[in-house]
Design a protein around this motif. Structure first.
Motif, PDB file in Angstrom:
ATOM      1  N   LEU A 387       0.907  -1.121  -0.057  1.00 40.24           N
ATOM      2  CA  LEU A 387       0.173   0.040   0.034  1.00 40.24           C
ATOM      3  C   LEU A 387       0.793   1.283   0.030  1.00 40.24           C
ATOM      4  N   GLU A 388       0.525   2.102  -0.831  1.00 36.58           N
ATOM      5  CA  GLU A 388       1.275   3.350  -1.073  1.00 36.58           C
ATOM      6  C   GLU A 388       0.515   4.402  -0.070  1.00 36.58           C
ATOM      7  N   VAL A 389       1.043   4.418   1.246  1.00 35.15           N
ATOM      8  CA  VAL A 389       0.390   5.121   2.181  1.00 35.15           C
ATOM      9  C   VAL A 389       0.206   6.689   2.134  1.00 35.15           C
ATOM     10  N   ASP A 390       1.439   7.329   1.692  1.00 32.69           N
ATOM     11  CA  ASP A 390       1.314   8.842   1.259  1.00 32.69           C
ATOM     12  C   ASP A 390       0.175   9.191   0.461  1.00 32.69           C
ATOM     13  N   LYS A 391       0.142   8.173  -0.631  1.00 32.32           N
ATOM     14  CA  LYS A 391      -0.925   8.477  -1.726  1.00 32.32           C
ATOM     15  C   LYS A 391      -2.281   8.334  -1.046  1.00 32.32           C
ATOM     16  N   VAL A 392      -2.468   7.617  -0.152  1.00 32.35           N
ATOM     17  CA  VAL A 392      -3.759   7.264   0.410  1.00 32.35           C
ATOM     18  C   VAL A 392      -4.118   8.608   1.178  1.00 32.35           C
ATOM     19  N   ALA A 393      -3.308   9.338   1.814  1.00 30.14           N
ATOM     20  CA  ALA A 393      -3.225  10.449   2.646  1.00 30.14           C
ATOM     21  C   ALA A 393      -3.614  11.563   1.564  1.00 30.14           C
ATOM     22  N   GLU A 394      -3.088  11.532   0.402  1.00 31.26           N
ATOM     23  CA  GLU A 394      -3.404  12.634  -0.784  1.00 31.26           C
ATOM     24  C   GLU A 394      -4.842  12.185  -1.318  1.00 31.26           C
ATOM     25  N   VAL A 395      -5.210  11.099  -1.165  1.00 30.83           N
ATOM     26  CA  VAL A 395      -6.582  10.658  -1.629  1.00 30.83           C
ATOM     27  C   VAL A 395      -7.619  11.228  -0.801  1.00 30.83           C
ATOM     28  N   ILE A 396      -7.311  10.973   0.779  1.00 34.18           N
ATOM     29  CA  ILE A 396      -8.247  11.752   1.576  1.00 34.18           C
ATOM     30  C   ILE A 396      -8.417  13.134   1.613  1.00 34.18           C
ATOM     31  N   VAL A 397      -7.370  14.066   1.303  1.00 30.26           N
ATOM     32  CA  VAL A 397      -7.275  15.374   1.505  1.00 30.26           C
ATOM     33  C   VAL A 397      -8.018  15.662   0.236  1.00 30.26           C
ATOM     34  N   GLU A 398      -7.832  15.228  -0.799  1.00 30.07           N
ATOM     35  CA  GLU A 398      -8.451  15.506  -2.121  1.00 30.07           C
ATOM     36  C   GLU A 398     -10.010  15.370  -2.067  1.00 30.07           C
ATOM     37  N   ALA A 399     -10.254  14.185  -1.287  1.00 27.00           N
ATOM     38  CA  ALA A 399     -11.827  13.867  -1.240  1.00 27.00           C
ATOM     39  C   ALA A 399     -12.418  14.755  -0.235  1.00 27.00           C
ATOM     40  N   ASN A 400     -11.710  15.339   0.803  1.00 30.60           N
ATOM     41  CA  ASN A 400     -12.405  16.389   1.587  1.00 30.60           C
ATOM     42  C   ASN A 400     -12.489  17.589   1.054  1.00 30.60           C
ATOM     43  N   ARG A 401     -11.615  17.948   0.097  1.00 32.95           N
ATOM     44  CA  ARG A 401     -11.983  19.137  -0.770  1.00 32.95           C
ATOM     45  C   ARG A 401     -12.925  19.084  -1.452  1.00 32.95           C
ATOM     46  N   LYS A 402     -13.215  17.968  -2.226  1.00 39.28           N
ATOM     47  CA  LYS A 402     -14.344  17.819  -3.180  1.00 39.28           C
ATOM     48  C   LYS A 402     -15.683  17.599  -2.486  1.00 39.28           C
ATOM     49  N   HIS A 403     -15.653  17.225  -1.350  1.00 42.93           N
ATOM     50  CA  HIS A 403     -17.176  17.079  -0.502  1.00 42.93           C
ATOM     51  C   HIS A 403     -16.926  17.951   0.958  1.00 42.93           C
ATOM     52  N   PRO A 404     -16.728  19.184   0.791  1.00 47.49           N
ATOM     53  CA  PRO A 404     -16.766  19.925   2.024  1.00 47.49           C
ATOM     54  C   PRO A 404     -17.939  20.094   2.996  1.00 47.49           C
ATOM     55  N   GLU A 405     -19.069  19.480   2.742  1.00 48.21           N
ATOM     56  CA  GLU A 405     -20.051  19.093   3.317  1.00 48.21           C
ATOM     57  C   GLU A 405     -20.179  18.015   4.389  1.00 48.21           C
ATOM     58  N   LYS A 406     -19.274  16.939   4.253  1.00 48.14           N
ATOM     59  CA  LYS A 406     -19.384  15.943   4.991  1.00 48.14           C
ATOM     60  C   LYS A 406     -18.013  15.721   5.838  1.00 48.14           C
ATOM     61  N   PRO A 407     -17.919  15.469   7.263  1.00 51.40           N
ATOM     62  CA  PRO A 407     -16.679  15.355   7.733  1.00 51.40           C
ATOM     63  C   PRO A 407     -15.833  14.138   7.488  1.00 51.40           C
ATOM     64  N   ILE A 408     -14.733  14.306   7.532  1.00 49.24           N
ATOM     65  CA  ILE A 408     -13.930  12.858   7.068  1.00 49.24           C
ATOM     66  C   ILE A 408     -12.878  12.822   8.581  1.00 49.24           C
ATOM     67  N   VAL A 409     -12.777  11.723   9.112  1.00 49.01           N
ATOM     68  CA  VAL A 409     -11.745  11.384  10.124  1.00 49.01           C
ATOM     69  C   VAL A 409     -10.849  10.174   9.765  1.00 49.01           C
ATOM     70  N   ALA A 410      -9.633  10.201  10.308  1.00 45.93           N
ATOM     71  CA  ALA A 410      -8.708   8.927   9.838  1.00 45.93           C
ATOM     72  C   ALA A 410      -8.173   8.555  10.878  1.00 45.93           C
ATOM     73  N   ALA A 411      -7.840   7.205  10.975  1.00 46.91           N
ATOM     74  CA  ALA A 411      -6.988   6.557  11.780  1.00 46.91           C
ATOM     75  C   ALA A 411      -5.943   5.484  10.985  1.00 46.91           C
ATOM     76  N   PHE A 412      -4.657   6.087  11.147  1.00 47.77           N
ATOM     77  CA  PHE A 412      -3.854   5.322  10.439  1.00 47.77           C
ATOM     78  C   PHE A 412      -2.899   4.713  11.742  1.00 47.77           C
ATOM     79  N   THR A 413      -3.041   3.406  11.742  1.00 52.04           N
ATOM     80  CA  THR A 413      -2.569   2.234  12.891  1.00 52.04           C
ATOM     81  C   THR A 413      -1.157   2.034  12.473  1.00 52.04           C
TER      82      THR A 413
END
Length: 561
Positions: A387-413
């Motif tokens: 898994l490209e962990v850093d790219k997943v982080a980028e995906v989450i940030v971009e999704a958060n930008r595209k969908h500003p009406e819904k909160p996103i939280v994350a847990a990277f264990t």
């Protein structure tokens, strides 16, 4: 509304007790004012100096001869009264009294504090403190404290009754990259209190959330009214300490606070729409989320993960915490069925399974965010070798930008493998945690605030016209005159009666005849117990008699007690 603009964004500040000696409070305050980037005038006040830190020094505030918005007082407690008089004569608007040694140290200090307040009122000045760290406004910028560093610029207003806690939180925030709009130490709250600072922060355009550390509340009615108005603009989150008996005693010796009933505070916070945190960690996790994420519109939560175990832990936390696992629409399920491998779980929690690359996260995350049955999303990650962990982080940030009406939280264990991605998410405003329960807990808090805010907005004010509040004031005044801070049982019963609260009737008897008369009027059986402010555990000394059935038993019990 009390206008604190000249306090938080002053045009001129005098530092009384300013010093050229490193290690002195007056030295630190002047340096902090200068290094903060403050653009207004700074007037060091010290009769023994002509220049401090390259600035002209003055013997008194009166000698400045120019308008002074704020005076920061750093002199010993016994000298504060004379310098406060000087400030009043100089037309100072606000005093920040850093000096300790007032009501927190006992009767003599309390009397000194009362005299300070009288002087301030005589000249129309307002007081912050005494016994404070000071005040910071990062957007002015303005740092009238003796802290080692300036706070980072941000959108959290932190209002604290403890100055030492402010220092610790400030240092911690610098390490963790947490920014503040306002940083307020209230200390003893001789004049300005939490209601004043909540009101000011809620109207501050740079503040997105208000965080409180409280040991007591001094104006209950006003506090609730101000908070109910404030939460229509920004969330208010509070940590109330002194909930244990030992903690309450510590609060009293710390700032002279009377901690009060925790049940009463919980009820008051709910009525005011204030979200209550139970730990310092939770307080600032919620604060961070409120400044970076929208408030959820409902309880329906989606989970996206590459580890089944993490997904189960999150699901348990969601269900047990009062949230709901979202039920996806048919369109979402069809899309996930088409795009995900056969082994993946396409229902909630969505498990993209252990061999996933970042693109599976991208597909799943965007699919659930588009689903109308989803109010919030939790993204979980275990750092597999593929898994490209850093790219997943980028995906989450971009999704958060595209969908500003819904909160996103994350847990990277994980540890080192997720370190860079975690920093990336922090930098881009996505609340990130080490474990699923922490991420879900933040969503629970945000959802609870949404419900509180809605209830406060739609609900009516609690107003009762049929109470005898005047009699209650008389009882309380009488107790204070006796030098007590506890009600005797008959007094407590009468207070309850004044507020139409059902309680067992109680009467005070000072003789056998009086005891018999009250018992006959009330009707048998009765209970008799000793009434003394010095005896808390009455049963232990035989001070309680139960099951009394006759006048003779009343007299015998009275003599025994």
């Amino acid at each position: 509304m009390n206008d604190l603009t000249s306090l938080m964004r002053p045009e001129s500040v005098a530092v009384i007790g300013a010093s050229n000696t490193p290690g002195k409070i007056g030295y630190a305050v002047v340096r902090n004012m200068m290094s903060s980037g403050y653009k207004g005038e700074i007037y060091p006040i010290n009769p023994k100096e002509t220049e401090i830190a390259g600035l002209k020094a003055y013997p008194t505030a009166i000698d400045v001869g120019k308008p002074i918005d704020v005076a920061v007082i750093c002199v010993p407690a016994k000298a504060t009264l004379s310098v406060a008089e000087d400030c009043g004569k100089a037309g100072v608007k606000f005093l920040i009294v850093i000096t300790a040694g007032f009501k927190e140290v006992g009767k003599e200090g309390r009397e000194l504090e009362e005299q300070l307040v009288e002087i301030a009122r005589k000249y129309g000045m307002r007081i912050v403190g005494p016994n404070v760290l000071g005040i910071i406004d990062t957007h002015t910028p303005f740092n009238a404290t003796f802290a080692k560093e300036m706070a980072l610029e941000g959108n959290i207003a932190f209002i604290s009754q403890s100055g030492a806690l402010c220092i610790a939180i400030l240092d911690w925030s610098l390490k963790n990259g947490l920014g503040f709009s306002q940083f307020v130490s209230m200390g003893n709250k001789a004049d300005l209190n939490e209601a004043d600072f909540i009101e000011a922060a809620s109207h501050d355009e740079d503040t997105k959330v208000i965080c409180l550390y409280l040991e007591d509340v001094v104006e209950g009615d006003r506090f609730i009214k101000v908070a109910r108005e404030a939460i229509q603009r920004v969330p208010v989150v509070a940590l109330k300490s002194g909930v244990s008996s030992a903690g309450a005693q510590a609060a009293s010796s710390h700032t002279g606070a009377l901690a009060g009933s925790d049940t009463a505070y919980s009820a008051a916070f709910r009525h005011a729409g204030i979200l209550r945190a139970t730990t310092m960690t939770q307080l600032f996790e919620l604060a961070n989320a409120f400044t970076t994420q929208p408030i959820p519109k409902g309880k329906r939560t989606a989970v996206v993960t590459n580890a089944g175990g993490l997904g189960i832990v999150a699901t348990d936390a969601i269900e047990l915490g009062g949230l709901e696992m979202a039920r996806f629409s048919e369109d979402t399920i069809a899309l996930l069925r088409e795009k995900m491998p056969p082994m993946a779980n396409i229902y909630n929690p969505v498990d993209v399974i252990g061999d996933a690359h970042y693109d599976r996260y991208e597909i799943a995350l965007n699919a659930v965010l588009l689903d109308p049955n989803v109010d919030a999303v939790t993204v979980l990650l275990s750092p597999t070798a593929v898994l490209e962990v850093d790219k997943v982080a980028e995906v989450i940030v971009e999704a958060n930008r595209k969908h500003p009406e819904k909160p996103i939280v994350a847990a990277f264990t994980g540890g080192f493998a997720v370190e860079q991605a975690v920093e990336y998410l922090k930098k881009h405003g996505v609340p990130i945690f080490a474990f699923p329960e922490e991420a879900v807990s933040t969503l629970i808090g945000m959802t609870e605030f949404a419900a509180l805010s809605e209830a406060t907005h739609n609900g009516e004010e609690w107003v009762f016209d049929d109470v005898n509040s005047e009699r209650v004031r008389e009882i309380f005044d009488s107790v204070r005159e006796d030098g007590r801070d506890l009600l005797l049982s008959p007094e407590a019963a009468e207070v309850a009666e004044c507020y139409k609260i059902p309680a067992a009737p109680s009467r005070l008897a000072t003789s056998e005849d009086e005891a018999e008369r009250h018992a006959v009027e009330m009707g048998f059986p009765v209970v008799m117990k000793i009434s003394s402010p010095d005896i808390m555990h009455k049963t232990d000394i035989g001070g309680v008699k139960v099951g009394i059935e006759s006048p003779e038993e009343v007299r015998e019990a009275f003599r025994s007690i």
